[in-house]
Design a protein around this motif. Structure first.
Motif, PDB file in Angstrom:
ATOM      1  N   GLU A  99      -0.076   4.175  18.073  1.00  0.00           N
ATOM      2  CA  GLU A  99      -1.211   3.261  17.888  1.00  0.00           C
ATOM      3  C   GLU A  99      -1.455   3.017  16.386  1.00  0.00           C
ATOM      4  O   GLU A  99      -1.753   1.889  15.968  1.00  0.00           O
ATOM      5  N   ALA A 100      -1.300   4.078  15.589  1.00  0.00           N
ATOM      6  CA  ALA A 100      -1.478   3.943  14.133  1.00  0.00           C
ATOM      7  C   ALA A 100      -0.426   2.996  13.548  1.00  0.00           C
ATOM      8  O   ALA A 100      -0.740   2.149  12.703  1.00  0.00           O
ATOM      9  N   LEU A 101       0.805   3.126  14.027  1.00  0.00           N
ATOM     10  CA  LEU A 101       1.871   2.227  13.553  1.00  0.00           C
ATOM     11  C   LEU A 101       1.534   0.779  13.914  1.00  0.00           C
ATOM     12  O   LEU A 101       1.741  -0.139  13.124  1.00  0.00           O
ATOM     13  N   ARG A 102       0.989   0.585  15.124  1.00  0.00           N
ATOM     14  CA  ARG A 102       0.613  -0.758  15.577  1.00  0.00           C
ATOM     15  C   ARG A 102      -0.500  -1.340  14.694  1.00  0.00           C
ATOM     16  O   ARG A 102      -0.467  -2.505  14.320  1.00  0.00           O
ATOM     17  N   ILE A 103      -1.465  -0.476  14.347  1.00  0.00           N
ATOM     18  CA  ILE A 103      -2.580  -0.954  13.512  1.00  0.00           C
ATOM     19  C   ILE A 103      -2.083  -1.351  12.114  1.00  0.00           C
ATOM     20  O   ILE A 103      -2.535  -2.344  11.534  1.00  0.00           O
ATOM     21  N   ILE A 104      -1.110  -0.607  11.594  1.00  0.00           N
ATOM     22  CA  ILE A 104      -0.544  -0.978  10.288  1.00  0.00           C
ATOM     23  C   ILE A 104       0.123  -2.353  10.388  1.00  0.00           C
ATOM     24  O   ILE A 104       0.036  -3.162   9.457  1.00  0.00           O
ATOM     25  N   GLY A 105       0.745  -2.639  11.532  1.00  0.00           N
ATOM     26  CA  GLY A 105       1.392  -3.947  11.703  1.00  0.00           C
ATOM     27  C   GLY A 105       2.708  -3.880  12.450  1.00  0.00           C
ATOM     28  O   GLY A 105       3.231  -4.913  12.872  1.00  0.00           O
ATOM     29  N   TYR A 106       3.250  -2.670  12.597  1.00  0.00           N
ATOM     30  CA  TYR A 106       4.577  -2.545  13.215  1.00  0.00           C
ATOM     31  C   TYR A 106       4.609  -3.005  14.665  1.00  0.00           C
ATOM     32  O   TYR A 106       3.664  -2.767  15.432  1.00  0.00           O
ATOM     33  N   ASP A 107       5.705  -3.628  15.020  1.00  0.00           N
ATOM     34  CA  ASP A 107       5.987  -3.978  16.408  1.00  0.00           C
ATOM     35  C   ASP A 107       6.396  -2.669  17.096  1.00  0.00           C
ATOM     36  O   ASP A 107       7.416  -2.067  16.746  1.00  0.00           O
ATOM     37  N   ILE A 108       5.589  -2.213  18.071  1.00  0.00           N
ATOM     38  CA  ILE A 108       5.840  -0.898  18.690  1.00  0.00           C
ATOM     39  C   ILE A 108       6.532  -1.018  20.055  1.00  0.00           C
ATOM     40  O   ILE A 108       6.533  -0.062  20.827  1.00  0.00           O
ATOM     41  N   LEU A 114       0.852  -1.191   0.000  1.00  0.00           N
ATOM     42  CA  LEU A 114       0.000   0.000   0.000  1.00  0.00           C
ATOM     43  C   LEU A 114       0.884   1.235   0.000  1.00  0.00           C
ATOM     44  O   LEU A 114       2.048   1.191   0.398  1.00  0.00           O
ATOM     45  N   TRP A 115       0.316   2.366  -0.426  1.00  0.00           N
ATOM     46  CA  TRP A 115       1.079   3.616  -0.500  1.00  0.00           C
ATOM     47  C   TRP A 115       0.139   4.774  -0.161  1.00  0.00           C
ATOM     48  O   TRP A 115      -1.036   4.724  -0.541  1.00  0.00           O
ATOM     49  N   PRO A 116       0.612   5.790   0.555  1.00  0.00           N
ATOM     50  CA  PRO A 116      -0.259   6.926   0.900  1.00  0.00           C
ATOM     51  C   PRO A 116      -0.705   7.703  -0.341  1.00  0.00           C
ATOM     52  O   PRO A 116      -0.018   7.697  -1.361  1.00  0.00           O
ATOM     53  N   ASP A 117      -1.841   8.379  -0.229  1.00  0.00           N
ATOM     54  CA  ASP A 117      -2.326   9.204  -1.335  1.00  0.00           C
ATOM     55  C   ASP A 117      -1.424  10.425  -1.501  1.00  0.00           C
ATOM     56  O   ASP A 117      -0.762  10.861  -0.558  1.00  0.00           O
ATOM     57  N   ALA A 118      -1.441  11.009  -2.713  1.00  0.00           N
ATOM     58  CA  ALA A 118      -0.613  12.194  -2.972  1.00  0.00           C
ATOM     59  C   ALA A 118      -1.342  13.452  -2.494  1.00  0.00           C
ATOM     60  O   ALA A 118      -2.577  13.462  -2.392  1.00  0.00           O
ATOM     61  N   GLY A 119      -0.575  14.523  -2.226  1.00  0.00           N
ATOM     62  CA  GLY A 119      -1.133  15.847  -1.885  1.00  0.00           C
ATOM     63  C   GLY A 119      -2.042  15.833  -0.677  1.00  0.00           C
ATOM     64  O   GLY A 119      -3.220  16.187  -0.758  1.00  0.00           O
ATOM     65  N   VAL A 175       1.156  11.596   6.514  1.00  0.00           N
ATOM     66  CA  VAL A 175       1.313  10.384   5.702  1.00  0.00           C
ATOM     67  C   VAL A 175       0.849   9.170   6.516  1.00  0.00           C
ATOM     68  O   VAL A 175       0.093   8.331   6.027  1.00  0.00           O
ATOM     69  N   LEU A 176       1.279   9.119   7.762  1.00  0.00           N
ATOM     70  CA  LEU A 176       0.906   8.001   8.634  1.00  0.00           C
ATOM     71  C   LEU A 176      -0.608   7.946   8.831  1.00  0.00           C
ATOM     72  O   LEU A 176      -1.218   6.871   8.755  1.00  0.00           O
ATOM     73  N   PHE A 177      -1.220   9.120   9.065  1.00  0.00           N
ATOM     74  CA  PHE A 177      -2.673   9.185   9.277  1.00  0.00           C
ATOM     75  C   PHE A 177      -3.416   8.682   8.038  1.00  0.00           C
ATOM     76  O   PHE A 177      -4.351   7.878   8.124  1.00  0.00           O
ATOM     77  N   ASN A 178      -2.952   9.123   6.871  1.00  0.00           N
ATOM     78  CA  ASN A 178      -3.577   8.705   5.614  1.00  0.00           C
ATOM     79  C   ASN A 178      -3.411   7.199   5.395  1.00  0.00           C
ATOM     80  O   ASN A 178      -4.361   6.507   5.010  1.00  0.00           O
ATOM     81  N   LEU A 179      -2.230   6.719   5.685  1.00  0.00           N
ATOM     82  CA  LEU A 179      -1.917   5.320   5.425  1.00  0.00           C
ATOM     83  C   LEU A 179      -2.652   4.375   6.388  1.00  0.00           C
ATOM     84  O   LEU A 179      -3.191   3.352   5.972  1.00  0.00           O
ATOM     85  N   TYR A 180      -2.687   4.763   7.654  1.00  0.00           N
ATOM     86  CA  TYR A 180      -3.260   3.824   8.636  1.00  0.00           C
ATOM     87  C   TYR A 180      -4.741   3.587   8.369  1.00  0.00           C
ATOM     88  O   TYR A 180      -5.259   2.493   8.606  1.00  0.00           O
ATOM     89  N   LYS A 181      -5.414   4.584   7.784  1.00  0.00           N
ATOM     90  CA  LYS A 181      -6.839   4.409   7.445  1.00  0.00           C
ATOM     91  C   LYS A 181      -7.029   3.311   6.400  1.00  0.00           C
ATOM     92  O   LYS A 181      -8.055   2.661   6.342  1.00  0.00           O
ATOM     93  N   LYS A 182      -6.001   3.090   5.577  1.00  0.00           N
ATOM     94  CA  LYS A 182      -6.072   2.032   4.560  1.00  0.00           C
ATOM     95  C   LYS A 182      -5.955   0.640   5.191  1.00  0.00           C
ATOM     96  O   LYS A 182      -6.296  -0.359   4.592  1.00  0.00           O
ATOM     97  N   TYR A 183      -5.392   0.598   6.395  1.00  0.00           N
ATOM     98  CA  TYR A 183      -5.188  -0.695   7.075  1.00  0.00           C
ATOM     99  C   TYR A 183      -6.314  -1.019   8.043  1.00  0.00           C
ATOM    100  O   TYR A 183      -6.349  -2.094   8.632  1.00  0.00           O
ATOM    101  N   LEU A 184      -7.243  -0.042   8.241  1.00  0.00           N
ATOM    102  CA  LEU A 184      -8.312  -0.279   9.220  1.00  0.00           C
ATOM    103  C   LEU A 184      -9.286  -1.341   8.734  1.00  0.00           C
ATOM    104  O   LEU A 184      -9.505  -1.488   7.541  1.00  0.00           O
TER     105      LEU A 184
END
Ligand SMILES: [Zn+2]
Length: 268
Positions: A220-229, A202-207, A259-268
């Motif tokens: 918490e967002a990093l954890r939801i994406i999958g990262y070991d926090i 996956l990749w974050p949206d532009a702009g 970028v993180l906020f945009n990306l983590y929504k894709k993993y929800l």
């Protein structure tokens, strides 16, 4: 003076030697075959019921399938060096595929078998990554950009794996993603954006202009994406290596938080 049987033996040895020089991995291919046979025998055995009671074989089953692809760089100087490393028992490391700078793909293991490429790793609640993933090693010294023929071949392999095993786009990730603080491969030049455009990762949206909610919790967002926090700074570093690809600071600036906020929504 040599007797006739000795001469014959000598000739046989010469033939064996020349066969070896044309295929240096002949002997290890034999070991591979022997090991797959032994695993096949394990599967063929009638299971021992843990309750010590009866076994009734179902007729409806298949092989377990890999559901993740983990991309690595070899941090070695040549493909030959990596092939050697992966065919020596003492190293205890392997991968399913090794791709050279020239785009040549070496398959080293059946997709259905477990390679030893992840090491101590975690992604979400998944801890035995090796059991559910395919490992792909890209020949690279760890710092150089990835060669175009190599990326082209990688895309071909990924396309085959995605179709064959029905692997979700989000499950194409890097070794650094599953082992923050321990691994940094593939290096910062790896074309994750291009891969995501082709459906691998996956990749974050532009702009990005949306403001981040006041209660947004980046760890918490990093954890939801999958990262070991367990170590949040290391998790941020792995995130920056994959999704920002500028500076690896371990601290998120405002732009990176977006970028993180945009990306983590894709993993929800
Ligand atoms: Zn690796």
């Amino acid at each position: 003076m040599k007797s006739k049987p000795q001469m014959l033996l000598f000739a046989a040895a010469l033939t064996a030697l020349s066969a070896c020089s044309s295929s240096p991995y002949g002997p290890t291919n034999k070991v591979y075959k022997k090991q797959t046979k032994s695993l096949a025998n394990t599967i063929r055995e009638t299971p021992v019921n843990p309750a010590g009671q009866s076994f009734v074989g179902t007729v409806n089953f298949g092989l377990r399938k890999p559901n993740y692809v983990i991309i690595h760089h070899t941090a070695q100087n040549s493909t030959e060096q990596t092939l050697k490393t992966f065919t020596m028992p003492k190293t205890q490391v392997s991968a399913h595929y090794v791709i050279g700078r020239d785009g040549v793909v070496y398959q080293m293991l059946n997709d259905y078998l477990r390679a030893w490429h992840g090491g101590a790793a975690r992604w979400g609640n998944l801890t035995d990554i090796n059991s559910s993933s395919i490992g792909i090693e890209l020949d690279n010294n760890g710092f150089e950009p990835f060669a175009q023929p190599q990326i082209n071949s990688l895309l071909t392999v990924l396309d085959t794996l995605k179709r064959k095993h029905n692997i979700p786009a989000a499950n194409f990730i890097g070794h650094s993603d599953i082992a923050p603080g321990r691994k940094v491969d593939p290096n910062i030049t790896f074309p994750w954006k291009l891969l995501a455009e082709k459906g691998f990762g996956l990749w974050p949206d532009a702009g990005l202009s949306d403001s981040i909610p006041a209660n947004f919790n980046d760890v918490e967002a990093l954890r939801i994406i999958g990262y070991d926090i367990k170590n949040p700074v290391n998790a941020v570093k792995s995130f920056q290596l994959h999704f920002i690809q500028k500076e690896i600071t371990g601290i998120l600036n405002e732009e990176e938080k977006k970028v993180l906020f945009n990306l983590y929504k894709k993993y929800l």
